[in-house]
Write a protein that holds these residues in place. Structure first.
Motif, PDB file in Angstrom:
ATOM      1  N   ALA A  36       0.739  -0.923  -0.090  1.00 48.88           N
ATOM      2  CA  ALA A  36      -0.174  -0.148   0.064  1.00 48.88           C
ATOM      3  C   ALA A  36       0.938   1.274   0.146  1.00 48.88           C
ATOM      4  O   ALA A  36       0.686   2.279  -0.855  1.00 48.88           O
ATOM      5  CB  ALA A  36      -0.832  -0.028   1.201  1.00 48.88           C
ATOM      6  N   GLN A  37       1.734   1.148   0.789  1.00 47.62           N
ATOM      7  CA  GLN A  37       2.803   2.447   0.874  1.00 47.62           C
ATOM      8  C   GLN A  37       3.464   2.293  -0.447  1.00 47.62           C
ATOM      9  O   GLN A  37       4.062   3.642  -0.817  1.00 47.62           O
ATOM     10  CB  GLN A  37       3.714   2.132   1.994  1.00 47.62           C
ATOM     11  CG  GLN A  37       3.199   2.545   3.431  1.00 47.62           C
ATOM     12  CD  GLN A  37       3.816   2.115   4.798  1.00 47.62           C
ATOM     13  OE1 GLN A  37       4.653   3.155   4.834  1.00 47.62           O
ATOM     14  NE2 GLN A  37       3.975   1.079   5.102  1.00 47.62           N
ATOM     15  N   GLU A  58       1.177   4.154  -2.987  1.00 46.24           N
ATOM     16  CA  GLU A  58       1.394   5.800  -2.504  1.00 46.24           C
ATOM     17  C   GLU A  58       2.494   6.501  -2.985  1.00 46.24           C
ATOM     18  O   GLU A  58       2.371   7.533  -3.414  1.00 46.24           O
ATOM     19  CB  GLU A  58       1.426   5.880  -1.142  1.00 46.24           C
ATOM     20  CG  GLU A  58       1.116   7.345  -0.308  1.00 46.24           C
ATOM     21  CD  GLU A  58       0.108   7.864  -0.692  1.00 46.24           C
ATOM     22  OE1 GLU A  58      -0.062   9.137  -0.080  1.00 46.24           O
ATOM     23  OE2 GLU A  58      -0.878   7.557  -1.187  1.00 46.24           O
ATOM     24  N   ARG A 111       2.440   7.133  -6.528  1.00 45.87           N
ATOM     25  CA  ARG A 111       1.268   8.005  -6.827  1.00 45.87           C
ATOM     26  C   ARG A 111      -0.059   7.127  -7.247  1.00 45.87           C
ATOM     27  O   ARG A 111      -0.681   7.789  -8.307  1.00 45.87           O
ATOM     28  CB  ARG A 111       1.792   9.255  -7.860  1.00 45.87           C
ATOM     29  CG  ARG A 111       2.790  10.112  -7.050  1.00 45.87           C
ATOM     30  CD  ARG A 111       2.817  11.414  -7.689  1.00 45.87           C
ATOM     31  NE  ARG A 111       3.593  12.299  -6.986  1.00 45.87           N
ATOM     32  CZ  ARG A 111       4.884  12.680  -7.380  1.00 45.87           C
ATOM     33  NH1 ARG A 111       5.140  12.606  -8.616  1.00 45.87           N
ATOM     34  NH2 ARG A 111       5.545  13.725  -6.540  1.00 45.87           N
ATOM     35  N   ARG A 112      -0.357   6.357  -6.850  1.00 46.24           N
ATOM     36  CA  ARG A 112      -1.365   5.319  -6.982  1.00 46.24           C
ATOM     37  C   ARG A 112      -2.326   5.470  -5.802  1.00 46.24           C
ATOM     38  O   ARG A 112      -2.438   4.144  -5.048  1.00 46.24           O
ATOM     39  CB  ARG A 112      -0.980   4.047  -7.546  1.00 46.24           C
ATOM     40  CG  ARG A 112      -0.179   4.017  -8.929  1.00 46.24           C
ATOM     41  CD  ARG A 112       0.648   3.021  -9.167  1.00 46.24           C
ATOM     42  NE  ARG A 112      -0.122   1.645  -9.316  1.00 46.24           N
ATOM     43  CZ  ARG A 112       0.585   0.599  -9.839  1.00 46.24           C
ATOM     44  NH1 ARG A 112       1.761   0.561  -9.839  1.00 46.24           N
ATOM     45  NH2 ARG A 112      -0.142  -0.559  -9.712  1.00 46.24           N
ATOM     46  N   ARG A 113      -2.946   6.308  -5.388  1.00 43.04           N
ATOM     47  CA  ARG A 113      -3.645   6.607  -4.012  1.00 43.04           C
ATOM     48  C   ARG A 113      -4.766   5.373  -4.087  1.00 43.04           C
ATOM     49  O   ARG A 113      -4.862   4.842  -3.017  1.00 43.04           O
ATOM     50  CB  ARG A 113      -4.228   8.080  -3.879  1.00 43.04           C
ATOM     51  CG  ARG A 113      -4.849   8.302  -2.663  1.00 43.04           C
ATOM     52  CD  ARG A 113      -4.340   7.780  -1.556  1.00 43.04           C
ATOM     53  NE  ARG A 113      -3.590   8.516  -0.538  1.00 43.04           N
ATOM     54  CZ  ARG A 113      -3.482   9.602   0.118  1.00 43.04           C
ATOM     55  NH1 ARG A 113      -4.717  10.066   0.478  1.00 43.04           N
ATOM     56  NH2 ARG A 113      -2.585  10.065   0.869  1.00 43.04           N
ATOM     57  N   ALA A 119      -3.569   2.293  -3.396  1.00 40.98           N
ATOM     58  CA  ALA A 119      -2.839   2.226  -1.940  1.00 40.98           C
ATOM     59  C   ALA A 119      -3.908   2.042  -0.956  1.00 40.98           C
ATOM     60  O   ALA A 119      -3.775   1.061   0.171  1.00 40.98           O
ATOM     61  CB  ALA A 119      -1.992   3.418  -1.751  1.00 40.98           C
ATOM     62  N   LEU A 120      -5.148   2.887  -1.057  1.00 36.32           N
ATOM     63  CA  LEU A 120      -6.123   2.887  -0.117  1.00 36.32           C
ATOM     64  C   LEU A 120      -6.938   1.448  -0.180  1.00 36.32           C
ATOM     65  O   LEU A 120      -7.130   0.875   1.244  1.00 36.32           O
ATOM     66  CB  LEU A 120      -7.105   3.981  -0.372  1.00 36.32           C
ATOM     67  CG  LEU A 120      -6.461   5.300   0.030  1.00 36.32           C
ATOM     68  CD1 LEU A 120      -7.490   6.447  -0.292  1.00 36.32           C
ATOM     69  CD2 LEU A 120      -5.940   5.827   1.381  1.00 36.32           C
ATOM     70  N   HIS A 162       5.036   5.528   5.035  1.00 40.10           N
ATOM     71  CA  HIS A 162       4.173   6.541   4.342  1.00 40.10           C
ATOM     72  C   HIS A 162       2.606   6.185   5.053  1.00 40.10           C
ATOM     73  O   HIS A 162       1.754   6.543   4.124  1.00 40.10           O
ATOM     74  CB  HIS A 162       4.157   6.429   2.896  1.00 40.10           C
ATOM     75  CG  HIS A 162       5.594   6.915   2.399  1.00 40.10           C
ATOM     76  ND1 HIS A 162       5.834   8.026   1.815  1.00 40.10           N
ATOM     77  CD2 HIS A 162       6.768   6.080   2.152  1.00 40.10           C
ATOM     78  CE1 HIS A 162       7.190   8.262   1.608  1.00 40.10           C
ATOM     79  NE2 HIS A 162       7.703   6.965   1.684  1.00 40.10           N
ATOM     80  N   LEU A 203      -1.882   7.559   4.673  1.00 39.38           N
ATOM     81  CA  LEU A 203      -2.940   6.700   4.204  1.00 39.38           C
ATOM     82  C   LEU A 203      -3.826   6.182   5.203  1.00 39.38           C
ATOM     83  O   LEU A 203      -5.306   6.196   5.015  1.00 39.38           O
ATOM     84  CB  LEU A 203      -2.354   5.285   3.700  1.00 39.38           C
ATOM     85  CG  LEU A 203      -1.526   5.342   2.457  1.00 39.38           C
ATOM     86  CD1 LEU A 203      -0.464   4.001   2.316  1.00 39.38           C
ATOM     87  CD2 LEU A 203      -2.245   5.821   1.248  1.00 39.38           C
TER      88      LEU A 203
END
Length: 175
Positions: A113-114, A117, A120-122, A125-126, A151, A155
């Motif tokens: 997930a980090q 992030e 830049r693939r939020r 990641a979430l 990071h 998140l």
């Protein structure tokens, strides 16, 4: 000092599992302290095949959460170079899931997930972190996440503000 002592014992007595475990912890502490030069020196030692060979085929409790891949993922997160680590983490998650290594899956998903992030693939990641938390909260897993803070804060904040199935008290504990 304890890690240095363990490292010395492992090296002097030729017990690679002790040496490797101490180096993994020293690597993580160096990254947390922002000492990337020390972390890179330790990574070279961790990646040394002569250190890895005696551990091949072993699957012990400690290495379930902390191994060379986890160390490489941590370093990639700190350095911001996650491109090659994402597919390796995805493969490792599938393998750990097939072996019912739930704590390892949670740690690897947290790192993945980090990595998303940082890349830049939020949304990915979430989604990845939410899946990990939904599974992990049942077992009360906290350290597998908070020990990987690279990071994670942003998140977790983002998940706390969106509707998820993750219990709010669990999110607050992690935050």
């Amino acid at each position: 000092a304890t890690l240095d002592t363990l490292l010395d014992i492992g090296d002097i007595r030729s017990i690679p599992r002790i040496s490797t475990a101490a180096r993994l912890d020293k690597h993580r502490l160096a990254l947390l302290a922002g000492d990337t030069a020390a972390a890179q020196r330790l990574m070279a030692l961790l990646a040394d095949q002569s250190m890895q060979r005696p551990l091949e085929g072993l699957s012990t409790y400690a290495e379930d959460l902390d191994d060379l891949l986890v160390a490489q993922a941590r370093q990639a997160l700190v350095e911001g170079s996650v491109g090659s680590i994402i597919p390796r983490l995805q493969d490792a998650i599938c393998e750990a899931g097939a072996r019912s290594r739930h704590r390892r899956v949670a740690r690897l998903q947290c790192l993945l997930a980090q990595a998303f992030e940082v890349a830049r693939r939020r949304p990915q990641a979430l989604d990845t972190l939410e899946r990990a938390l939904l599974q992990a909260h049942k077992g009360g897993m906290v350290r597998v996440f908070v020990d990987e803070p690279w990071h994670l804060g942003g998140l977790l904040d983002a998940l706390a503000t969106r509707r998820t199935g993750v219990p709010p008290p669990y999110l607050q504990e992690l935050l």
